[in-house]
Design an enzyme around this catalytic site. Structure first.
Site, PDB file in Angstrom:
ATOM      1  N   CYS A 257      18.850   5.442   2.237  1.00  0.00           N
ATOM      2  CA  CYS A 257      17.806   4.945   1.161  1.00  0.00           C
ATOM      3  C   CYS A 257      16.575   4.195   1.437  1.00  0.00           C
ATOM      4  O   CYS A 257      16.972   3.450   2.227  1.00  0.00           O
ATOM      5  CB  CYS A 257      18.846   4.151   0.178  1.00  0.00           C
ATOM      6  SG  CYS A 257      17.874   3.294  -1.411  1.00  0.00           S
TER       7      CYS A 257
ATOM      8  N   CYS B 269      23.551  -0.478  -6.890  1.00  0.00           N
ATOM      9  CA  CYS B 269      22.573  -1.140  -5.859  1.00  0.00           C
ATOM     10  C   CYS B 269      22.973  -2.703  -5.609  1.00  0.00           C
ATOM     11  O   CYS B 269      22.894  -3.222  -6.489  1.00  0.00           O
ATOM     12  CB  CYS B 269      21.205  -0.879  -6.446  1.00  0.00           C
ATOM     13  SG  CYS B 269      19.932  -1.777  -5.560  1.00  0.00           S
TER      14      CYS B 269
ATOM     15  N   GLN C  40       8.315 -11.997 -11.867  1.00  0.00           N
ATOM     16  CA  GLN C  40       8.668 -12.160 -10.558  1.00  0.00           C
ATOM     17  C   GLN C  40      10.306 -11.459 -10.589  1.00  0.00           C
ATOM     18  O   GLN C  40      10.959 -11.734 -11.473  1.00  0.00           O
ATOM     19  CB  GLN C  40       8.806 -13.564 -10.211  1.00  0.00           C
ATOM     20  CG  GLN C  40       7.532 -14.262  -9.918  1.00  0.00           C
ATOM     21  CD  GLN C  40       6.913 -13.905  -8.679  1.00  0.00           C
ATOM     22  OE1 GLN C  40       7.557 -13.164  -7.966  1.00  0.00           O
ATOM     23  NE2 GLN C  40       5.723 -14.312  -8.532  1.00  0.00           N
TER      24      GLN C  40
ATOM     25  N   TYR D 203      -5.767 -15.641  -9.326  1.00  0.00           N
ATOM     26  CA  TYR D 203      -4.855 -14.809  -9.187  1.00  0.00           C
ATOM     27  C   TYR D 203      -3.371 -14.934  -9.938  1.00  0.00           C
ATOM     28  O   TYR D 203      -2.300 -14.856  -9.581  1.00  0.00           O
ATOM     29  CB  TYR D 203      -4.367 -14.264  -7.644  1.00  0.00           C
ATOM     30  CG  TYR D 203      -5.446 -14.089  -6.736  1.00  0.00           C
ATOM     31  CD1 TYR D 203      -6.047 -12.930  -6.568  1.00  0.00           C
ATOM     32  CD2 TYR D 203      -6.177 -15.070  -6.132  1.00  0.00           C
ATOM     33  CE1 TYR D 203      -7.193 -12.494  -5.763  1.00  0.00           C
ATOM     34  CE2 TYR D 203      -7.179 -14.903  -5.252  1.00  0.00           C
ATOM     35  CZ  TYR D 203      -7.608 -13.704  -5.080  1.00  0.00           C
ATOM     36  OH  TYR D 203      -8.789 -13.649  -4.257  1.00  0.00           O
TER      37      TYR D 203
ATOM     38  N   GLU E 235      -7.323 -14.130 -13.431  1.00  0.00           N
ATOM     39  CA  GLU E 235      -6.456 -13.034 -13.185  1.00  0.00           C
ATOM     40  C   GLU E 235      -7.236 -11.409 -13.558  1.00  0.00           C
ATOM     41  O   GLU E 235      -7.982 -11.605 -14.617  1.00  0.00           O
ATOM     42  CB  GLU E 235      -5.112 -13.120 -13.917  1.00  0.00           C
ATOM     43  CG  GLU E 235      -4.367 -11.792 -14.260  1.00  0.00           C
ATOM     44  CD  GLU E 235      -4.111 -11.029 -12.826  1.00  0.00           C
ATOM     45  OE1 GLU E 235      -3.435 -11.719 -11.922  1.00  0.00           O
ATOM     46  OE2 GLU E 235      -4.087  -9.786 -12.760  1.00  0.00           O
TER      47      GLU E 235
ATOM     48  N   ASP F 240      -2.973 -17.070  -5.222  1.00  0.00           N
ATOM     49  CA  ASP F 240      -1.725 -16.239  -5.016  1.00  0.00           C
ATOM     50  C   ASP F 240      -2.227 -14.606  -5.014  1.00  0.00           C
ATOM     51  O   ASP F 240      -1.910 -14.118  -5.701  1.00  0.00           O
ATOM     52  CB  ASP F 240      -0.580 -16.389  -5.865  1.00  0.00           C
ATOM     53  CG  ASP F 240       0.556 -15.744  -5.771  1.00  0.00           C
ATOM     54  OD1 ASP F 240       0.841 -15.188  -4.709  1.00  0.00           O
ATOM     55  OD2 ASP F 240       1.559 -15.828  -6.607  1.00  0.00           O
TER      56      ASP F 240
ATOM     57  N   CYS G 241       1.769 -13.281   0.092  1.00  0.00           N
ATOM     58  CA  CYS G 241       2.704 -12.328   0.552  1.00  0.00           C
ATOM     59  C   CYS G 241       2.526 -11.382   1.819  1.00  0.00           C
ATOM     60  O   CYS G 241       3.204 -10.387   1.735  1.00  0.00           O
ATOM     61  CB  CYS G 241       2.945 -11.304  -0.949  1.00  0.00           C
ATOM     62  SG  CYS G 241       1.253 -10.442  -1.311  1.00  0.00           S
TER      63      CYS G 241
HETATM   64  N1  SAH Z   1       0.709 -15.894  -9.420  1.00  0.00           N
HETATM   65  C1  SAH Z   1       1.163 -15.007 -10.166  1.00  0.00           C
HETATM   66  C2  SAH Z   1       0.770 -13.259  -9.473  1.00  0.00           C
HETATM   67  C3  SAH Z   1       0.357 -13.211  -8.300  1.00  0.00           C
HETATM   68  S1  SAH Z   1       0.314 -11.550  -7.721  1.00  0.00           S
HETATM   69  C4  SAH Z   1       2.640 -14.940 -10.184  1.00  0.00           C
HETATM   70  O1  SAH Z   1       3.391 -15.933  -9.392  1.00  0.00           O
HETATM   71  O2  SAH Z   1       3.342 -14.383 -10.985  1.00  0.00           O
HETATM   72  C5  SAH Z   1      -1.312 -11.241  -7.506  1.00  0.00           C
HETATM   73  C6  SAH Z   1      -2.317 -11.054  -8.656  1.00  0.00           C
HETATM   74  O3  SAH Z   1      -3.574 -11.172  -8.342  1.00  0.00           O
HETATM   75  C7  SAH Z   1      -1.905  -9.551  -9.558  1.00  0.00           C
HETATM   76  O4  SAH Z   1      -1.607 -10.179 -10.784  1.00  0.00           O
HETATM   77  C8  SAH Z   1      -3.169  -9.060  -9.407  1.00  0.00           C
HETATM   78  O5  SAH Z   1      -3.377  -8.180 -10.754  1.00  0.00           O
HETATM   79  C9  SAH Z   1      -4.067 -10.091  -9.415  1.00  0.00           C
HETATM   80  N2  SAH Z   1      -5.499  -9.640  -8.989  1.00  0.00           N
HETATM   81  C10 SAH Z   1      -5.731  -8.818  -7.717  1.00  0.00           C
HETATM   82  N3  SAH Z   1      -7.056  -8.803  -7.503  1.00  0.00           N
HETATM   83  C11 SAH Z   1      -7.607  -9.867  -7.987  1.00  0.00           C
HETATM   84  C12 SAH Z   1      -8.958 -10.318  -8.199  1.00  0.00           C
HETATM   85  N4  SAH Z   1      -9.811 -10.023  -7.346  1.00  0.00           N
HETATM   86  N5  SAH Z   1      -9.213 -11.376  -8.933  1.00  0.00           N
HETATM   87  C13 SAH Z   1      -8.182 -11.943  -9.651  1.00  0.00           C
HETATM   88  N6  SAH Z   1      -6.794 -11.327  -9.717  1.00  0.00           N
HETATM   89  C14 SAH Z   1      -6.556 -10.494  -9.020  1.00  0.00           C
END
Ligand code: SAH
Length: 458
Positions: A83, A164, A288, A317, A338, A386, A413
């Site tokens: 898997c 799983c 999440q 983000y 976002e 983020d 990440c």
């Molecule tokens: N902070 C959030 C999600 C982080 S994931 C949490 O913890 O739940 C990263 C995010 O960035 C995603 O939702 C994606 O859609 C967004 N993203 C990607 N490129 C971007 C950009 N240029 N400007 C703003 N957001 C963006």
């Protein structure tokens, strides 16, 4: 002249393994030439057979290990070898945490040029199993049979799966009930090659704090035969289910979800909580996957943000506003940005759900929206970012530097892009105070890190 390749297909050689790849393969170098060997761990020695050579790297197969890592573990999952879901079940829990810390250290040193920054030990889970709050299992017609499970590594072939063990047991059980009903009633699984059949994916998600479950049946067709049987059996057998929805995805695509969602039974959403913030989650919402560790991560982000209740915070983000709302309760004002408009709609709804009135959300690119905010006179004390795996746009980093926030919290990440971005930020007058890896995805190589930066002249 390109370097000649020092090994040939079918060669048997003795090697030492030095590293692990993203999919959990061991890495070894033979006269500078890189070979990837599934199943091997850093520090191990063994004999391999070369399977394939390419220009810059090749692949091998482990014949035998002559020296085992002390951190080698017995993978508990019976289909682990096939898997593609997990990558490092053969590494002990402590070995995984140590390795993730090492990857962050290595990226900061090699890519960022930071040689004397302390990296905290990775914060892991006491029980690194059953943690996923969401499972989405492909259904397919394969070798003339109903197939239900995840794909093999680098393949579109399904490995049949009965359990799983990284998934919450309640939803793990529920998707098997769906599978049984679908098989009993003879519901045609999706046939990718012909874009025919009915059932494409079975998804289930649980609110870890509330216990509420949503089941999503993803079909190619508008019609779902035996709909009533699904509803009756599922709700009778699994009282945790609060919502059953059908999502329709008629396209030939790798995307799991289609545009259209119909509620078949119960509510349109389930609820969950991260810290003291409640979230409404619909079939298409991002949420999440490991909320227990998310709380650990956000706890650190909150700590590094150093809020007293007087601060203006930007959350770049922001997704559905998870971090923004977590921080809003402890700040004067939070601005979230976002790129996905639906996520911003969710963020606004979630603010309302929690009676949070000091959070403002805007849809757009962080690198476009934040300079506008600056031009409007918004002066953040703290900026949280983020970003996705590719990291921040260089232009956003420049904007952040001109805004001179007292503190920056970088949630990442991907250690490589984190290191690259820190290399741009730090020389403009910031000091790295804390680097904290958090294990959000045990048994996989995904690494989440939160970094606290402070302006030097503070
Ligand atoms: N902070 C959030 C999600 C982080 S994931 C949490 O913890 O739940 C990263 C995010 O960035 C995603 O939702 C994606 O859609 C967004 N993203 C990607 N490129 C971007 C950009 N240029 N400007 C703003 N957001 C963006």
């Amino acid at each position: 002249m390109p370097e000649p390749i020092p090994v040939e297909k079918n060669d048997q050689i003795d090697v030492t393994f030095s590293d692990l790849t993203q999919d959990g393969s061991g890495v070894t170098k033979v006269d500078g030439y890189t070979l990837f060997v599934p199943g091997a761990l850093p520090g191990e020695k063994g004999t391999i057979q070369v399977l394939k050579t390419k220009k810059g790297y090749g692949y091998g197969r482990l014949i035998q290990l002559t020296q085992q890592s002390e951190e080698r573990a017995n993978p508990p999952c019976p289909i682990y070898d096939q898997c593609g879901g997990c990558a490092i079940q053969h590494l002990s829990a402590q070995g995984q945490l140590d390795h993730k810390q090492e990857v962050v250290k290595d990226a900061l040193e090699r890519i960022g040029g930071f040689s004397n920054v302390e990296i905290n030990t990775t914060l892991g889970m006491d029980e690194p199993w059953n943690y996923r709050n969401k499972i989405q299992v492909p259904v397919a017609w394969q070798d003339g049979r109903f197939a239900f499970g995840f794909y093999k590594k680098h393949s579109h072939e399904i490995v049949n799966m009965d359990h799983c063990i990284i998934t919450d047991p309640v939803i793990d059980d529920i998707v098997q009930t769906v599978r049984r009903i679908a098989e009993e009633k003879g519901i045609a699984p999706y046939d990718e090659s012909k874009n025919r059949g009915i059932l494409r994916h079975v998804m289930a998600r649980v609110g870890k704090k509330t216990g509420e479950v949503m089941v999503v049946l993803i079909t190619r067709t508008e019609d779902l035969p035996f709909r009533k049987n699904f509803i009756k059996e599922l709700t009778e057998k699994h009282p945790e289910i609060k919502s059953i929805v059908q999502n329709i995805n008629p396209k030939r695509t790798n995307a799991i979800l289609g545009e259209k969602t119909k509620t078949l039974w119960g509510r349109d959403v389930i609820y969950d909580q991260i810290g003291d913030v409640a979230f409404a989650i619909s079939a298409r919402s991002f949420f999440q996957v490991n909320p227990v560790q998310t709380e650990v991560l956000y706890g650190k982000a909150l700590d590094y943000a150093g809020l007293t209740g007087e601060e203006t915070v930007i959350d770049a983000y922001c997704g559905i506003g998870t971090i923004s709302l977590f921080l809003a309760k402890r700040a004067k004002k939070v601005y979230g940005v976002e790129i996905v408009p639906e996520a911003i709609e969710d963020a606004r709804k979630n603010a309302e759900l929690n009676h949070i009135t000091n959070a403002y959300f805007e849809a757009g690119k962080a690198e476009d929206v934040i300079p506008n905010w600056r031009n409007q006179g918004i002066e953040p004390d703290v900026i949280v970012v983020d970003p996705p795996r590719k990291g921040c746009e260089a232009s956003l980093i420049k904007t952040m530097i001109t805004m001179r926030p007292k503190r920056i919290v970088y949630v990442s990440c991907n250690p490589a892009t984190l290191a690259r971005d820190l290399k741009l930020l730090v020389p403009s007058g910031y000091e790295i105070k804390k680097v904290q890896p958090v294990d959000m995805f045990p048994q996989t190589m995904h690494i989440e890190t939160v970094v606290g930066l402070q302006r030097m002249d503070m």
